[in-house]
Design a protein around this motif. Structure first.
Motif, PDB file in Angstrom:
ATOM      1  N   ALA A   1       0.715  -1.220   0.078  1.00  0.00           N
ATOM      2  CA  ALA A   1      -0.009  -0.105  -0.012  1.00  0.00           C
ATOM      3  C   ALA A   1       1.048   1.272  -0.090  1.00  0.00           C
ATOM      4  O   ALA A   1       1.831   1.092   0.526  1.00  0.00           O
TER       5      ALA A   1
ATOM      6  N   GLY B   1       2.812   4.488   0.858  1.00  0.00           N
ATOM      7  CA  GLY B   1       3.019   5.096   2.253  1.00  0.00           C
ATOM      8  C   GLY B   1       3.702   4.159   3.087  1.00  0.00           C
ATOM      9  O   GLY B   1       3.939   4.304   4.121  1.00  0.00           O
ATOM     10  N   THR B   2       3.803   2.829   2.855  1.00  0.00           N
ATOM     11  CA  THR B   2       4.424   1.718   3.896  1.00  0.00           C
ATOM     12  C   THR B   2       5.764   1.680   3.593  1.00  0.00           C
ATOM     13  O   THR B   2       6.416   2.476   2.595  1.00  0.00           O
TER      14      THR B   2
ATOM     15  N   GLN C   1       7.868  12.192   6.243  1.00  0.00           N
ATOM     16  CA  GLN C   1       7.314  11.559   4.838  1.00  0.00           C
ATOM     17  C   GLN C   1       8.449  10.695   4.290  1.00  0.00           C
ATOM     18  O   GLN C   1       8.018   9.823   3.736  1.00  0.00           O
TER      19      GLN C   1
ATOM     20  N   ARG D   1       5.738   7.359   7.503  1.00  0.00           N
ATOM     21  CA  ARG D   1       4.919   8.211   6.738  1.00  0.00           C
ATOM     22  C   ARG D   1       3.445   8.067   6.681  1.00  0.00           C
ATOM     23  O   ARG D   1       2.833   8.815   6.788  1.00  0.00           O
ATOM     24  N   ALA D   2       3.166   6.677   6.764  1.00  0.00           N
ATOM     25  CA  ALA D   2       1.705   6.375   6.811  1.00  0.00           C
ATOM     26  C   ALA D   2       1.059   6.888   7.982  1.00  0.00           C
ATOM     27  O   ALA D   2      -0.084   7.597   7.837  1.00  0.00           O
TER      28      ALA D   2
ATOM     29  N   LEU E   1       0.989  11.010   8.179  1.00  0.00           N
ATOM     30  CA  LEU E   1      -0.165  11.437   7.089  1.00  0.00           C
ATOM     31  C   LEU E   1      -1.579  11.474   7.806  1.00  0.00           C
ATOM     32  O   LEU E   1      -2.327  12.411   7.484  1.00  0.00           O
ATOM     33  N   ARG E   2      -1.575  10.665   8.862  1.00  0.00           N
ATOM     34  CA  ARG E   2      -2.971  10.589   9.574  1.00  0.00           C
ATOM     35  C   ARG E   2      -2.885  11.730  10.698  1.00  0.00           C
ATOM     36  O   ARG E   2      -3.881  11.897  11.265  1.00  0.00           O
TER      37      ARG E   2
END
Length: 127
Positions: free
Chosen positions: A7, A9-10, A88, A93-94, A97-98
């Motif tokens: 997926a 951003g991993t 990032q 990163r993932a 972003l949340r």
């Protein structure tokens, strides 16, 4: 046959600097309007809270000071990039972003406090 992609951003899908910068700009620049609106509301509130004394404090020098402070506040706003882009580019990163809205909230609060302090000094601390 290539391996299935993870997926976005991993860790398995590293982000390039260019993509991280593009994402940071797309996130932070529209929110700069919110930041500046918040600063204007704080200055207006301090001005009105000190009225009518503050009316006598509005001079060309005061307006120039407000302009310089607005520019400095917007330069300080850019500090978000110094945090956002490196995170990032990391393995976080993932998750980042949340939750990067937290950095925005901290920046808005800090900006409001500093703006209140400086506007109070410019308009006479009559509160």
């Amino acid at each position: 046959m290539s391996a299935p992609r993870a997926a976005p951003g991993t860790q398995a899908d590293p982000v390039e600097l260019r993509e991280a910068l593009r994402d940071a700009i797309r996130y932070w620049e529209p929110r700069r309007v919110l930041f500046n609106l918040m600063l204007a509301i704080v200055v207006g509130t301090v001005y009105m809270a000190n009225f009518p004394h503050s009316r006598h404090e509005v001079t060309l020098d005061t307006l120039q000071a407000l302009l310089v402070l607005a520019v400095l506040a917007n330069i300080a706003y850019c500090a978000a990039y110094a945090v956002d882009v490196p995170v990032q580019l990391s393995a976080f990163r993932a998750a980042w972003l949340r939750v990067r809205w937290v950095l925005l909230a901290i920046g808005l609060l800090t900006g409001a406090i500093l703006t209140n302090f400086f506007a109070g000094g410019l308009f006479g601390w009559r509160i």
